[in-house]
Write a protein that holds these residues in place. Sequence first.
Motif, PDB file in Angstrom:
ATOM      1  N   MET A 280       2.435  -5.362  -3.963  1.00 55.86           N
ATOM      2  CA  MET A 280       0.992  -4.367  -5.127  1.00 55.86           C
ATOM      3  C   MET A 280       0.538  -4.835  -5.876  1.00 55.86           C
TER       4      MET A 280
ATOM      5  N   LEU B  62      -2.796  -2.353 -12.823  1.00 55.06           N
ATOM      6  CA  LEU B  62      -1.897  -1.276 -13.210  1.00 55.06           C
ATOM      7  C   LEU B  62      -0.469  -1.983 -13.731  1.00 55.06           C
TER       8      LEU B  62
ATOM      9  N   GLN C 233       1.170  -1.333  -0.040  1.00 52.81           N
ATOM     10  CA  GLN C 233       0.203   0.335  -0.027  1.00 52.81           C
ATOM     11  C   GLN C 233       0.618   1.419  -0.085  1.00 52.81           C
TER      12      GLN C 233
ATOM     13  N   HIS D 207       1.969   1.679  -3.550  1.00 50.67           N
ATOM     14  CA  HIS D 207       1.536   2.297  -3.843  1.00 50.67           C
ATOM     15  C   HIS D 207       1.230   3.716  -4.498  1.00 50.67           C
TER      16      HIS D 207
ATOM     17  N   LEU E 168       4.238   5.939  -5.445  1.00 55.91           N
ATOM     18  CA  LEU E 168       3.037   5.491  -7.428  1.00 55.91           C
ATOM     19  C   LEU E 168       2.355   7.161  -7.566  1.00 55.91           C
ATOM     20  N   GLU E 169       1.374   6.999  -7.094  1.00 54.32           N
ATOM     21  CA  GLU E 169       0.443   7.419  -7.150  1.00 54.32           C
ATOM     22  C   GLU E 169       0.766   9.147  -7.118  1.00 54.32           C
TER      23      GLU E 169
ATOM     24  N   GLN F 196      -2.798  -6.115  -4.553  1.00 55.52           N
ATOM     25  CA  GLN F 196      -4.012  -5.328  -4.796  1.00 55.52           C
ATOM     26  C   GLN F 196      -4.473  -4.615  -6.172  1.00 55.52           C
ATOM     27  N   TYR F 197      -3.060  -3.374  -6.810  1.00 54.44           N
ATOM     28  CA  TYR F 197      -3.909  -3.736  -7.551  1.00 54.44           C
ATOM     29  C   TYR F 197      -3.101  -4.197  -9.157  1.00 54.44           C
TER      30      TYR F 197
END
Length: 371
Positions: A181, A188, A151, A154, A157-158, A184-185
Amino acid sequence: MSKAGRTAGLIGAAVGVLAAGAAAGVAVERQVIGRRSGQRKQLEAEPFGSVRGTPHVFTADDGVELYVEVDELKRSRRPEPPKRRFGRKLPLPPEDLTVIFAHGYGLNMDAWHFERRDMAGIGTMVFYDQRSHGRSGRSPRSGVSIDQLGQDLHGILEEFAPTGPVILIGHSMGGMTIMAMAEQYPELFGDRIIGVGLCSTSAGGLDRVPIVFPGKVGMLARALATPTVAALARIPEVVERSRKAGTDISYLLTRKYSFGSEVPPAFTEFVNEMIAATPIEVIAEFYPIFALHDKFDSLEPLQKVECVVIGGDKDHLTPFDHAEEIVRRVPGAELVEVKNCGHLGLIEHHREFTAALLGMIERAEQSLGHT
């Protein structure tokens, strides 16, 4: 006394004898090495930790402040045509390419010293200290998990790569962070994320890797390690005095578990200093999470990107067969075995690691139509 207790006592005694004898040997070795000149002195003069970027503080979703540095790509200063590094052409990156680096357990962002120096110009590079490490804030116990590290990545990155293609590179715990990650995502990967570099890491099964000694004795040592480290964390003042960077025993252990070949003493001292700067309480809080780490089923998204998995043949912490297992589950990923290489190959054999990472980045950029 129980059989386990007697065995633990024998292990402790054996470790003590070996450490004492080896410490004397290291002291002599240091004197011999100290008399060497020429190339060795030049290597020892390497200014570790001197490469710095623009500092930032990023607040994770649970309020922990993470220390971040950004090395901006200055296109106007980029030499044309691109230079060749370690036998590879440094490709002209997309204007908005971001490369994010996640370091390993007990270290900090400076572990990427050589890669940061030698990959400058590949894109905007983002480095950060994992929670409770380096200059980042201390994590609450509830936030000490590989999933939370995912998390955190992420969020980084954002915040620092809101648009454009992204490359993720992780060493050891940093590689596990990328796997979390991906779990979780997954959307992406193959979209924003175009490449992944996994260095000296594992997707799981670390609870079956013996420590200190091979075989059953090493597995018993692993079982005893968690309660032992937890007990040491309850007397931090005593422990910190005994684990100061520069002591012969800490030097010995750092060299044994970090490197697979003879390296300049400055390399060992550099790693030793990073480890010694990580409080024993942090070492104790994070150590148990590796036995629980299991991300084999989370590797599928990595098939959608260019991926390289790099490991050393003498890595005692994340053995090379763990790299092989990752590649078995990520068809198409490149597997790079570095000979005479321990767990800190990104320092010990940094040229080979950098060359492999540059190759992955070049292929990822070609997939976008950039050459």
